[in-house]
Scaffold this active site. Structure first.
Site, PDB file in Angstrom:
ATOM      1  N   LYS A  42       7.552  -2.900 -11.599  1.00 57.90           N
ATOM      2  CA  LYS A  42       8.166  -4.200 -11.371  1.00 57.90           C
ATOM      3  C   LYS A  42       9.265  -4.477 -12.388  1.00 57.90           C
ATOM      4  O   LYS A  42      10.064  -5.389 -12.229  1.00 57.90           O
ATOM      5  CB  LYS A  42       7.105  -5.309 -11.509  1.00 57.90           C
ATOM      6  N   ASP A  99      14.101  -0.283 -15.983  1.00 62.45           N
ATOM      7  CA  ASP A  99      14.154  -1.261 -17.065  1.00 62.45           C
ATOM      8  C   ASP A  99      14.302  -0.567 -18.413  1.00 62.45           C
ATOM      9  O   ASP A  99      15.225  -0.841 -19.164  1.00 62.45           O
ATOM     10  CB  ASP A  99      12.904  -2.170 -17.043  1.00 62.45           C
ATOM     11  N   ASP A 102      11.187   5.013 -22.192  1.00 70.32           N
ATOM     12  CA  ASP A 102      10.442   5.074 -23.440  1.00 70.32           C
ATOM     13  C   ASP A 102      10.213   6.559 -23.757  1.00 70.32           C
ATOM     14  O   ASP A 102      11.083   7.214 -24.316  1.00 70.32           O
ATOM     15  CB  ASP A 102       9.140   4.284 -23.233  1.00 70.32           C
TER      16      ASP A 102
END
Ligand code: IMP
Ligand code: MG
Length: 179
Positions: A42, A99, A102
């Site tokens: 999301k 988004d 990492d």
């Protein structure tokens, strides 16, 4: 600002300027082509929505949801598809919108998965990247901001599903994790 947020890492204004910059770079690269934006749910919803509105390149939107088996703050690279694309991407110019990268493990798996479906091209646009956390090298064509190895929330990014709606990127107070 919620009291759990220690400080703003990237402001609403800085995000807006960066998204406009990314869109301009994408427009310059995709002249004469259509792009299929694939948002990874999301976390990517905010950057997906803003990027789609800033692009001049004809763009369609698809979403995928994946879950990596691991703790809430680190990923293992073992990925499960929770929601797949609705459409065939054969021959399409795919731009994955993320988004944050990492460890890179989730994205690395996703890129291999998408490549196997025969698209014309696959590129990545990530709002954030954490170079210090990289466990695997992932080719990312468009990067908004490189940040340190810290856990940020807001603008789509969550901690335990909270804070996604904050218009800026902020650092959570340590008490929130340890509580
Ligand atoms: P990776 O496989 O380690 O690259 O994991 C990337 C995913 O972990 C992102 O799509 C986010 O869902 C989550 N993640 C990594 N860093 C952060 C962060 O700082 N805040 C919120 N979510 C994060
Ligand atoms: Mg994500």
């Amino acid at each position: 600002m919620p009291p759990e947020i220690e400080r703003v890492v990237i402001s609403e204004r800085e995000i807006a300027d960066k998204v406009a910059e990314l869109a301009a770079a994408i427009d310059a690269d995709y002249v004469g082509r259509e792009v299929l934006l694939v948002g990874v749910l999301k976390g990517a919803v905010m950057v997906m929505a803003d990027l789609a509105r800033a692009l001049r390149t004809p763009a369609s939107m698809e979403f995928m949801a994946v879950s990596s088996y691991g703790s809430s703050t680190s990923s293992s690279g073992v990925v499960r598809i929770l929601k797949d694309l609705d459409k065939d991407i054969t021959g399409k110019h795919v731009l994955v919108v993320e988004d944050v990268i990492d460890s890179g493990l989730t994205l690395s798996w996703l890129l291999r998965n998408l490549q196997a479906r025969g698209p014309a091209s696959v590129e990545v646009c990530a709002l954030l990247r954490k170079p210090e956390a990289a466990k695997v090298e992932v080719p990312v064509r468009y990067v908004g901001f490189d940040i340190g190895n810290e856990f940020v929330v807001g603008y789509g990014l969550d901690y335990a599903e909270r804070y996604r709606g904050l218009p800026f990127l902020g650092l959570l107070r340590a008490e929130v994790y340890t509580a």
